[in-house]
Design an enzyme around this catalytic site. Structure first.
Site, PDB file in Angstrom:
ATOM      1  N   HIS A   1       0.858  -1.186   0.000  1.00  0.00           N
ATOM      2  CA  HIS A   1       0.000   0.000   0.000  1.00  0.00           C
ATOM      3  C   HIS A   1       0.886   1.225   0.000  1.00  0.00           C
ATOM      4  CE1 HIS A   1      -3.055   2.921   1.331  1.00  0.00           C
ATOM      5  NE2 HIS A   1      -3.948   2.047   0.908  1.00  0.00           N
TER       6      HIS A   1
ATOM      7  N   ASP B   1      -8.064  -4.765  -0.174  1.00  0.00           N
ATOM      8  CA  ASP B   1      -8.546  -5.199  -1.486  1.00  0.00           C
ATOM      9  C   ASP B   1      -8.316  -6.683  -1.722  1.00  0.00           C
ATOM     10  OD1 ASP B   1      -9.321  -2.555  -2.375  1.00  0.00           O
ATOM     11  OD2 ASP B   1      -7.186  -2.118  -2.488  1.00  0.00           O
TER      12      ASP B   1
END
Length: 431
Positions: free
Chosen positions: A308, A366
């Site tokens: 991320h 996700d």
């Protein structure tokens, strides 16, 4: 605010000046560079805003190294375990958790604003049946200003409150209508006797010819996903809402701009990319080969759902959603769901591999959210729309905070110009 100052010396002009250091309640300090152009005639250069704080905000804080996410100071783990989406929405908007009476009033207002004007529903007929749902949602949201132009005075606090309630209330109805249009089914009107997420699932999957009962676990899973996606500091879509809103445009246009930014595959489409990756891997026996290809610097294979931009540790949302993924699939009799089993094996293998450990590549939200959406019957084309429904709470909160800021001004980024220098026009007939 700190008393520390950084001294800047301009080698060109020989001028020296002090830059003030500003301190937040938590997180890194920032250097106030707003006087650079005035005092030194220079701008800063920071592509992608990797080290630039564009605003001061009290809404959300992320510590990427520690894997911490706070909404108004409350850890996401506590909110996910004990709260629900509308309570979290109130928290983001107001800054404090509501008492029972405040929450009841807020919930009542949201519930009574869920319907769409009948003329607005007819706009869906102008879209082709295979139009992407995000295109429809962005367009319908922008058109709301044409229906509610009498309450879009951004300088009127009551108008701002009406907008914030309408936005959170109507976006599930708008999304459900977009889904129904794509599958050729009649629109289903909202029901005031259902909670927020149950109502949304009912509008998605009910049909007029038979009854439909919402599974409480499905509603709970959706509510959890919405909480986890409600806000995430100054991400691309939130920054877009603030940038558009800084012009003083009507608030529906600003939120529509945020939806369009979220539509980008690098932002809101990551969970769909995870499913595509898992399907390409195909079987757990192919995981070692796949990870080898990911580590090949000469190749182009990426490990989707890991790492991320902000988190350099575990994404705290991923840990929460992983457990919910187990619950949903077990309830549906899909505990041995091939995609989920493949995801678990991939996660296990990657977290034991020094290559990924050294690069601090851990699963993010996700990695599992797409599997849950798919298990709930939500098609991939609607994944980013689900993200938009949840993030609408954060977008509205940030827009509200910006408009109420006494130092609010139109955003105007600068640039490093690398084009042609001044040159004279030559008419084409003389060439």
């Amino acid at each position: 605010m700190s008393n520390d100052k950084y001294q800047l010396s301009n080698l060109t002009t020989g001028k020296t000046s002090d830059l003030e250091t500003l301190s937040g309640t938590v997180g890194p300090d920032v250097i106030n560079i707003s006087s650079l152009w005035r005092d030194h005639g220079v701008f800063t250069f920071d592509p992608g805003f990797m080290a630039t704080a564009s605003t001061a905000s009290r809404i959300t804080f992320i510590d990427g190294d520690a894997g911490t996410l706070l909404y108004r100071g409350y850890p996401i783990e506590q909110l996910a375990a004990q709260s629900h989406f509308l309570e979290v929405s109130y928290l983001l908007l107001k800054g404090e958790l509501p008492d029972a009476a405040e929450l009841d009033s807020f919930t009542h207002s949201i519930t009574r604003h869920t319907m769409l004007n009948a003329a607005l529903l007819r706009l869906y007929g102008g879209f082709h049946h295979d139009a992407h749902p995000m295109a429809m949602v962005a367009a319908i949201l922008a058109s709301l200003a044409a229906f509610y132009h009498d309450t879009t005075n951004i300088h009127d606090d009551r108008h701002r409150e009406i907008f914030s309630h309408r936005m959170i209330a109507k976006i599930p109805t708008i999304a459900a209508a977009a889904y129904k249009h794509t599958v050729g089914q009649p629109f289903i009107y909202p029901r005031n006797d259902l909670d927020y997420c149950s109502n949304m699932l009912h509008m998605f999957f009910a049909v007029p010819c038979e009854s439909y009962t919402v599974d409480p676990l499905h509603a709970k899973a959706l509510d959890l996903l919405f909480i986890l996606h409600a806000d995430h500091e100054q991400n691309a879509s939130t920054a877009t809402v603030r940038l558009a809103g800084s012009t003083g445009c009507n608030p529906y246009a600003a939120i529509s701009a945020g939806v369009s930014a979220l539509w980008g595959p690098a932002h809101g489409g990551a969970n769909e990319a995870v499913l595509d990756m898992l399907e390409k891997i195909g079987d757990v026996s192919h995981v070692p080969e796949f990870l080898t290809r990911v580590k090949d610097k000469a190749g182009s294979v990426r490990l989707m759902g890991f790492g991320h931009r902000v988190y350099k540790n575990f994404d705290p949302r991923a840990t929460i959603i992983r457990e919910m993924c187990h619950q949903v699939l077990a309830k549906l009799g899909q505990a041995n769901n091939p995609l989920f089993e493949l995801a678990l094996r991939l996660e296990e293998s990657a977290l034991k591999d020094d290559y990924f450990i050294s690069r601090k590549l851990y699963p993010n939200i996700d990695f599992y959210s797409g599997i849950i959406y798919l298990a709930l019957g939500i098609p991939r084309s609607m994944f980013t729309v689900m993200f938009a429904i949840a993030r609408s709470a954060g977008w509205v909160a940030h827009w509200y905070e910006m408009i109420a800021d006494p130092e609010w001004k139109i955003a105007r980024p600068r640039q490093l110009y690398t084009g042609a220098v001044k040159r004279d026009y030559v008419p084409v007939k003389k060439c």
